[in-house]
Enzyme design. Structure first.
Site, PDB file in Angstrom:
ATOM      1  N   CYS A 103     -25.734 -30.123 -36.033  1.00 13.59           N
ATOM      2  CA  CYS A 103     -24.442 -29.023 -36.021  1.00 13.59           C
ATOM      3  C   CYS A 103     -24.631 -27.616 -36.563  1.00 13.59           C
ATOM      4  O   CYS A 103     -25.138 -26.913 -35.283  1.00 13.59           O
ATOM      5  CB  CYS A 103     -23.668 -29.580 -37.326  1.00 13.59           C
ATOM      6  SG  CYS A 103     -21.754 -29.130 -37.260  1.00 13.59           S
ATOM      7  N   HIS A 152     -23.150 -36.294 -36.810  1.00 18.05           N
ATOM      8  CA  HIS A 152     -23.201 -36.630 -38.377  1.00 18.05           C
ATOM      9  C   HIS A 152     -23.586 -38.009 -38.583  1.00 18.05           C
ATOM     10  O   HIS A 152     -23.584 -38.725 -37.624  1.00 18.05           O
ATOM     11  CB  HIS A 152     -22.181 -35.776 -39.161  1.00 18.05           C
ATOM     12  CG  HIS A 152     -22.295 -34.516 -38.976  1.00 18.05           C
ATOM     13  ND1 HIS A 152     -23.089 -33.638 -39.652  1.00 18.05           N
ATOM     14  CD2 HIS A 152     -21.133 -33.724 -38.359  1.00 18.05           C
ATOM     15  CE1 HIS A 152     -22.762 -32.316 -39.309  1.00 18.05           C
ATOM     16  NE2 HIS A 152     -21.441 -32.499 -38.738  1.00 18.05           N
TER      17      HIS A 152
END
Length: 246
Positions: free
Chosen positions: A98, A194
């Site tokens: 990310c 994630h």
């Protein structure tokens, strides 16, 4: 065989306080655990802004963070930029999730149009927008099928010739349009997934560990691990979202 016989593998987690807000620290803990199970000795270094770089770095990880977190690490990341580029070019395996994935790219362009330069390890450019891409993801990658969860407002575009980490079977991916997710150059993997991503994907975790172990010791001698629960959870998500079965 004892851990000492197989050797030490040094893991460096970049900015675990500022850039690990969606459980990405679990990736480091997963790798450390799997190294022990395989018979290696993990040595974990948490690198914080302003600190000296560890003497050894065999595998480097980074996670997601808020904009404020990215600002707090920017100066230190600039100081470590040449070292990280050299490690990446030398083949050191890295997993950047990310926010750190974005910082390892060419640039991040804010919603207001301000261009913030990245490290340029990955040929990707990210543009902030006001719409978030959120939800479970399934990918087809060189490490096999990968599952995870995305939550990002940045829209990332790959440069010419840049290899994606995977192709999207379910989810939005880099930008919700071209069906790519993440990026990979040499042994550097960037991704929006994630979860954390590694406990849910043992093949990916061991793929990174194998690269690191071979670089350190000349070989990778895996132990006998029981991944039945992780594999079942992984497969359930793949079947639920795509209908595919291995």
């Amino acid at each position: 065989m004892s851990a000492a016989h197989k050797g030490e593998v040094h893991l460096v987690h970049l900015y675990p306080r500022e850039m690990s807000i969606y459980g990405d620290l679990g990736n480091t803990r997963c790798l450390a655990a799997r190294l022990r199970w395989h018979g290696y000795e993990p040595v974990v270094h948490g690198h914080h802004p302003g600190e000296r770089w560890p003497a050894q770095a065999h595998l480097v990880l980074g996670g997601g963070g808020q904009d404020s977190g990215q600002v707090r690490v920017q100066d230190d990341l600039d100081r470590q930029a040449d070292r990280l580029r050299e490690l990446a070019a030398d083949g050191v395996p890295m997993l950047m999730i990310c926010g750190m994935y974005q910082l390892f790219g060419e640039a991040f362009i804010t919603v207001e149009g301000r261009r913030l330069p990245g490290l340029g390890v990955l040929d990707v450019t990210t543009t902030g927008n006001r719409t978030r891409m959120i939800g479970p993801v399934v990918l087809d990658t060189d490490f096999g099928t990968v599952v995870g969860y995305e939550n990002h407002s940045g829209s990332t575009v790959l440069g010419p010739g840049q290899q994606p980490f995977g192709s999207v079977l379910h989810g939005e991916g880099n930008n919700g349009q071209d069906r790519t997710e993440g990026a990979r150059t040499h042994n550097v993997v960037g991704s929006y997934l994630h979860g954390p991503i590694l406990p849910a994907n043992p093949r990916l975790a061991d793929g990174l560990l194998e690269i690191a172990a071979r670089r350190v010791t000349g070989e990778f001698v895996p132990g006998e691990l029981d991944d039945r629960i992780a594999d079942e959870a992984h497969q359930r998500q793949v079947v639920r979202l795509t209908g595919r079965r291995r």
